[in-house]
Design an enzyme around this catalytic site. Structure first.
Site, PDB file in Angstrom:
ATOM      1  N   ASP A  32       0.830  -1.206   0.000  1.00  0.00           N
ATOM      2  CA  ASP A  32       0.000   0.000   0.000  1.00  0.00           C
ATOM      3  C   ASP A  32       0.868   1.261   0.000  1.00  0.00           C
ATOM      4  O   ASP A  32       2.013   1.235   0.428  1.00  0.00           O
ATOM      5  CB  ASP A  32      -0.912  -0.027   1.237  1.00  0.00           C
ATOM      6  CG  ASP A  32      -2.090   0.930   1.109  1.00  0.00           C
ATOM      7  OD1 ASP A  32      -2.381   1.381  -0.025  1.00  0.00           O
ATOM      8  OD2 ASP A  32      -2.717   1.227   2.143  1.00  0.00           O
ATOM      9  N   ASN A  80     -10.833  -2.599  -5.802  1.00  0.00           N
ATOM     10  CA  ASN A  80     -10.039  -1.590  -6.519  1.00  0.00           C
ATOM     11  C   ASN A  80     -10.645  -1.174  -7.865  1.00  0.00           C
ATOM     12  O   ASN A  80     -10.235  -0.179  -8.460  1.00  0.00           O
ATOM     13  CB  ASN A  80      -8.588  -2.057  -6.710  1.00  0.00           C
ATOM     14  CG  ASN A  80      -7.766  -2.010  -5.439  1.00  0.00           C
ATOM     15  OD1 ASN A  80      -6.887  -2.847  -5.215  1.00  0.00           O
ATOM     16  ND2 ASN A  80      -8.018  -1.033  -4.573  1.00  0.00           N
TER      17      ASN A  80
END
Ligand code: IPE
Ligand code: IPE
Ligand code: MG
Length: 257
Positions: A32, A80
């Site tokens: 991330d 996502n």
């Protein structure tokens, strides 16, 4: 870097060296912070993803050199797809770029590629790149590099429930035969054999949540959170996380190790 833990550590612990005889067999990473890495540099978010791909290469070699058995990398979640179209299409191209340039190195390091997630929903050229990489590395018997692509822990569990329900309905198994090992066997990590559950889960960029990653498999994993954004992660930060893991006492619900 691992700020919260560092406060509690003595100087001698901070300078601890890695114990090569206690390397976590399965490391899972939530990669991330690519977007924030780029924004800090006044670059578009995709520049962070491009740099993050270089990190994947470096960290794969580092993990393989350390003797890690399975490295699972969360590359694209089932959530996502909510991102802007341009970013999603860039992310879909990344596996193509990655495998086109990196498969020879993977073979050189004896690394086998596996993928978990709903691959059928990826663009056709991405699917091809993924399947080619799996085929080209299938003889490698060193570390397994397991990409989570269009992966969601809940989606995985829903699929497993459907499979098991179908087996019950057809009379192949009885309800009484449903147990933890049968559920595990119906998850996407089944192909990892004895390494299906991560020993260590690392998340970069300071967020402390699992964002739908390996919900079942993380039941007894050790978690390490670092503020470092994924493009800045490297062999050293990987070793730091492993050293932190090595200082933990895993009890699995019992009293002693
Ligand atoms: C991780 O970085 C890569 C993916 C989730 C695909 P992000 O893109 O989430 O970066 P931040 O969290 O916005 O900084
Ligand atoms: C998790 O990161 C997914 C991947 C790293 C592929 P996100 O950036 O999507 O997670 P949230 O939205 O911050 O929870
Ligand atoms: Mg993020």
């Amino acid at each position: 870097m691992f700020s919260r833990q560092k406060k509690a550590q003595s100087i001698s612990e901070e300078t601890k060296v890695i114990d090569r005889n206690n390397i976590p067999a399965h490391i899972a990473i939530i990669m991330d912070g690519n977007g924030r890495w780029a924004q800090k540099r006044h670059l578009p978010r995709i520049a962070g993803h491009r740099e993050g791909m270089q990190t994947v290469k470096k960290v794969t070699i580092a993990a393989s050199d350390l003797g890690v058995k399975v490295l699972s990398l969360y590359a694209f979640s089932t959530e996502n797809w909510k991102r802007p179209k341009d970013e999603v299409s860039y992310l879909m191209q990344l596996p193509i770029r990655f495998f086109n340039t990196f498969v020879p190195d993977l073979i050189k390091h004896n690394v086998r590629v596996t993928v978990m997630g709903n691959i059928d929903k990826l663009p056709k050229d991405t699917q091809k790149a993924v399947h080619d990489a799996i085929d080209q590395t299938q003889e490698c018997n060193g570390m397994v590099l397991n990409f989570a692509l269009n992966y969601g822990g809940r989606d995985e569990i829903v699929d497993a429930v459907k499979n098991i329900a179908t087996q019950v309905k057809s009379g192949e198994i009885s309800v009484e035969q449903i147990d933890e090992s049968l559920v595990s066997a119906n998850l996407m990590t089944n192909m990892l054999d004895e390494y299906e559950d991560p020993d260590l889960m690392i998340r970069t960029s300071g967020e402390e949540r699992i964002s739908n990653f390996m919900l079942w498999q993380l039941a007894y994993s050790e978690f390490v959170f670092t503020d470092v954004h994924w493009p800045d992660f490297d062999a050293k930060t990987l070793e730091d996380a492993i050293i932190e893991f090595q200082g933990r006492h895993r009890r699995f619900g019992g009293l002693t190790k």
